[in-house]
Design a protein around this motif. Structure first.
Motif, short mmCIF file in Angstrom:
data_model
loop_
_atom_site.label_atom_id
_atom_site.label_comp_id
_atom_site.label_asym_id
_atom_site.label_seq_id
_atom_site.Cartn_x
_atom_site.Cartn_y
_atom_site.Cartn_z
N ARG A 223 0.85 -1.20 0.00
CA ARG A 223 0.00 0.00 0.00
C ARG A 223 0.88 1.24 0.00
NH1 ARG A 223 -2.30 0.96 4.24
NH2 ARG A 223 -1.45 -0.59 5.69
N PRO A 224 1.08 1.85 -1.18
CA PRO A 224 1.87 3.10 -1.21
C PRO A 224 1.17 4.21 -0.41
CG PRO A 224 1.64 2.17 -3.41
CD PRO A 224 0.68 1.43 -2.53
N ILE A 225 1.98 5.03 0.24
CA ILE A 225 1.48 6.13 1.05
C ILE A 225 1.84 7.43 0.34
CG2 ILE A 225 1.59 7.28 3.30
CD1 ILE A 225 2.44 4.61 4.50
N ALA A 226 0.84 8.26 0.08
CA ALA A 226 1.09 9.53 -0.61
C ALA A 226 1.94 10.45 0.26
CB ALA A 226 -0.25 10.20 -0.95
N ILE A 227 2.95 11.06 -0.34
CA ILE A 227 3.88 11.94 0.38
C ILE A 227 3.89 13.30 -0.30
CG2 ILE A 227 6.24 12.27 1.17
CD1 ILE A 227 4.90 9.89 2.43
N ASP A 228 3.75 14.35 0.51
CA ASP A 228 3.85 15.72 0.03
C ASP A 228 5.24 16.25 0.39
OD1 ASP A 228 3.52 18.30 -0.79
OD2 ASP A 228 2.21 18.90 0.86
N HIS A 229 6.02 16.62 -0.62
CA HIS A 229 7.41 17.06 -0.41
C HIS A 229 7.54 18.58 -0.41
CE1 HIS A 229 9.25 13.05 -0.61
NE2 HIS A 229 8.37 12.77 -1.55
N THR A 230 6.48 19.29 -0.17
CA THR A 230 6.58 20.75 -0.10
C THR A 230 7.47 21.15 1.07
OG1 THR A 230 4.35 20.98 -1.02
CG2 THR A 230 5.29 22.90 0.10
N PRO A 231 8.51 21.96 0.82
CA PRO A 231 9.41 22.33 1.93
C PRO A 231 8.70 23.17 2.98
CG PRO A 231 10.43 22.76 -0.22
CD PRO A 231 8.98 22.48 -0.47
N LEU A 232 9.32 23.22 4.13
CA LEU A 232 8.81 24.02 5.25
C LEU A 232 9.59 25.33 5.30
CD1 LEU A 232 7.18 24.39 7.91
CD2 LEU A 232 9.05 23.20 9.08
N ARG A 233 8.86 26.43 5.23
CA ARG A 233 9.49 27.76 5.28
C ARG A 233 9.09 28.46 6.57
NH1 ARG A 233 9.71 32.13 0.29
NH2 ARG A 233 11.36 33.47 1.17
N ILE A 234 10.07 28.97 7.28
CA ILE A 234 9.83 29.61 8.57
C ILE A 234 10.49 30.98 8.57
CG2 ILE A 234 10.23 29.46 11.07
CD1 ILE A 234 10.26 26.45 10.78
N ARG A 235 9.72 31.98 8.94
CA ARG A 235 10.23 33.34 9.05
C ARG A 235 9.95 33.86 10.44
NH1 ARG A 235 8.02 36.22 3.49
NH2 ARG A 235 9.56 35.35 2.04
N GLY A 236 10.76 34.83 10.87
CA GLY A 236 10.53 35.41 12.18
C GLY A 236 11.54 36.51 12.49
N ARG A 237 11.34 37.10 13.64
CA ARG A 237 12.22 38.17 14.13
C ARG A 237 13.27 37.56 15.05
NH1 ARG A 237 11.83 41.20 18.83
NH2 ARG A 237 12.90 43.21 18.82
N VAL A 238 14.49 38.04 14.94
CA VAL A 238 15.59 37.47 15.71
C VAL A 238 15.36 37.63 17.21
CG1 VAL A 238 18.04 37.65 16.20
CG2 VAL A 238 17.24 37.75 13.84
N GLY A 239 15.04 38.83 17.65
CA GLY A 239 14.81 39.06 19.07
C GLY A 239 16.08 38.90 19.89
N ALA A 240 15.91 38.44 21.12
CA ALA A 240 17.05 38.32 22.03
C ALA A 240 17.98 37.19 21.63
CB ALA A 240 16.56 38.12 23.46
N SER A 241 17.48 36.13 20.99
CA SER A 241 18.30 34.98 20.63
C SER A 241 17.80 34.42 19.31
CB SER A 241 18.24 33.90 21.71
OG SER A 241 18.85 32.71 21.27
N LEU A 242 18.68 34.35 18.32
CA LEU A 242 18.31 33.80 17.01
C LEU A 242 17.94 32.33 17.14
CD1 LEU A 242 18.10 33.83 13.94
CD2 LEU A 242 20.58 33.54 13.82
N TYR A 243 18.71 31.57 17.91
CA TYR A 243 18.43 30.13 18.05
C TYR A 243 17.06 29.90 18.69
CZ TYR A 243 19.00 25.25 19.39
OH TYR A 243 18.81 23.90 19.54
N ARG A 244 16.81 30.58 19.82
CA ARG A 244 15.54 30.36 20.51
C ARG A 244 14.36 30.85 19.69
NH1 ARG A 244 18.53 31.95 25.26
NH2 ARG A 244 17.70 34.07 25.10
N ALA A 245 14.53 31.94 18.96
CA ALA A 245 13.43 32.45 18.13
C ALA A 245 13.09 31.47 17.01
CB ALA A 245 13.80 33.81 17.56
N ALA A 246 14.11 30.91 16.35
CA ALA A 246 13.86 29.94 15.28
C ALA A 246 13.25 28.65 15.82
CB ALA A 246 15.16 29.65 14.52
N ARG A 247 13.72 28.19 16.97
CA ARG A 247 13.15 26.97 17.56
C ARG A 247 11.70 27.20 17.98
NH1 ARG A 247 13.35 22.70 17.50
NH2 ARG A 247 13.83 21.84 19.54
#
Length: 485
Positions: A223-247
């Motif tokens: 049973r083949p399973i349909a897969i959508d390969h559309t990439p995930l795009r994330i935008r945001g403001r850096v703020g106090a920490s770039l790592y924490r804001a992106a996470r």
């Protein structure tokens, strides 16, 4: 002036509490209330740790002594036992029943949770009936056949099921730890293995396999399973920490780490402002059943004080980060050409052979005779041979106006026109030309002008062309069309 009252003479017209005459006489209720207040305020058990030596402390000590003396007087003799009722010991069936109904440690003979012994009305069965169908789960480890045999399937039938799976999927592609849902059927006797009625598991992210029994034979359904390969795009403001804001915006940890490494090659993290905006695109595979897999970082963008736009481009085994126009720049520091100490730096000095002051256009490394000399980075051999006072000399062209030179070699192992990679041996340390001893003279030119090798951070520029550039631009257009999350 004094006024006469029932209690004597009192100063008139003032607020003084002075009275003359005899003390007031209290009535009986007043005296009772006074004594009651004194009794209530009287401390029967004062703290013997406070106000030691005071009148209250001595009164408390007397009270404590009196209580101890009363206990001593009323206590029985020290050698006279206190009689109590002792229950009769249990034995036989009464002891068994008491143990089964009581709580106690098993190590001390407790049988907590055990049932009472069967009565005479209980008739033992000759054979215990089996469940007609057994549903079980197993974890894929050594292979499909071994997992089925551990569950109770016969060896021949387990190998048959494994062969059906191998005909559809390479067994090496099966991930260890995959869950197998197994249904076993009825068997004729307890000594026989149970037949396999149903087996279902997910062979790949996009494929589910199922083995069912029909008419006594096993059949495989894919049973083949349909897969959508559309990439995930994330935008945001850096703020106090770039790592924490992106996470916090939903980016996976590995993608954020890759983003920071990629961007920091062009913009130091200390120069990223709180009002800057980040933009990243990550590989994503979303199955029709709801599962999601996130992959590598595809795009890294930063806008604000400095704008950065980098696209990950992979052509075969080569992976590069390029700007949307197809131009890439790989930052890095050149490696030392030889493992040795620096004996002379770039700058003016007195020449050890000629004896007069002149500009030293490179760096000298005091290496042992025959030490290998390596290319500091990728390049093309522009020349290789004797070059006057440099002796045996190799010049490498690295593109972008940058070139390096290696002098006084004892032996050259590359030819003019050949390509060399970073760390490749191009010759060996010697003392040819104007030299007082074995060493390596290393020079760096930028647009034909000698520069201090310590002050240059090397950059290799890559420009896509032709069909590859067309494919890259098509890839960039697809990424930029992805909507932000």
């Amino acid at each position: 002036m004094f006024l006469r009252t029932d209690h004597g003479l009192e100063l008139a017209g003032g607020t003084s509490a002075l009275r003359f005459g005899r003390a007031p006489v209290l009535s009986a209720p007043a005296r009772t209330a006074e004594w009651r207040g004194r009794i209530e305020s009287f401390g029967w058990t004062p703290d013997l740790g406070a106000a030691i030596g005071s009148r209250d402390w001595w009164r408390g000590l007397a009270t404590c002594t009196a209580l101890c003396a009363a206990v001593w007087a009323l206590a029985p003799s020290w050698n006279r036992p206190i009689l109590s009722t002792v229950p009769a010991p249990l034995d036989g069936s009464a002891l068994d029943e008491a143990r089964s109904l009581s709580f106690g440690a098993s190590a001390l003979g407790g049988t907590s949770g055990m049932r009472l012994a069967a009565t005479s009305r209980v008739v033992p069965l000759a054979n215990t009936p089996e469940r007609p169908i057994v549903e079980a789960t197993a974890t894929l480890g050594g292979g499909i056949a071994s997992a089925l045999e551990r569950t109770g399937v016969g060896a021949n039938e387990a190998r048959e099921a494994a062969a059906l799976v191998a005909g559809r999927v390479d067994p090496a592609e099966l991930t260890p730890g995959t869950r197998l849902d197994i249904t076993l059927g009825r068997r004729d006797s307890p000594s026989q293995p149970r037949p396999l009625e149903h087996l279902a598991f997910r062979a790949r992210f996009d494929l589910a396999l199922e083995i069912v029994r029909e008419g006594g034979t096993l059949r495989l359904d894919a049973r083949p399973i349909a897969i959508d390969h559309t990439p995930l795009r994330i935008r945001g403001r850096v703020g106090a920490s770039l790592y924490r804001a992106a996470r916090a915006a939903g980016a996976p940890a590995k993608a954020v780490e890759s983003y920071i490494r990629t961007v920091s090659g062009l913009v130091p993290m200390g120069q990223v402002g709180q009002d800057d905006s980040f933009d990243l695109i990550v590989e994503q595979a979303r199955a029709a059943t709801g599962e999601v897999q996130l992959g590598q970082l595809l795009y890294a963008g930063l806008s604000g004080r400095r704008d950065v736009r980098l696209v990950r481009w992979q052509d075969g085994s080569r992976t590069e980060w390029l700007d949307p126009k197809g131009v890439g720049e790989r930052k890095g520091t050149m490696m030392w050409p030889v493992a040795a100490r620096i004996s002379s730096n770039f700058g003016w000095r007195v020449h050890p052979v000629l004896g007069f002051r002149r500009l030293h256009k490179g760096m000298d490394f005091a290496a042992a005779y025959g030490s290998p000399i390596r290319a500091t980075t990728d390049g093309r051999v522009a020349s290789a041979g004797w070059h006057g006072g440099y002796g045996n000399f190799v010049k490498l062209d690295h593109g972008g106006g940058l070139a390096t030179g290696y002098g006084h070699m004892s032996r050259i192992v590359v030819r003019a026109g050949s390509r060399v990679s970073q760390g490749q041996v191009i010759g060996y340390v010697g003392s040819t030309g104007l030299s007082t001893g074995p060493h390596l003279h290393y020079e760096l030119w930028k647009n034909g002008v000698p520069v201090n090798p310590r002050s240059v951070a090397f950059a290799t520029v890559q420009q896509l062309q032709g069909d590859e550039l067309v494919r890259f631009r098509r890839h960039v257009a697809g990424l930029m069309g992805v909507a932000a999350r």
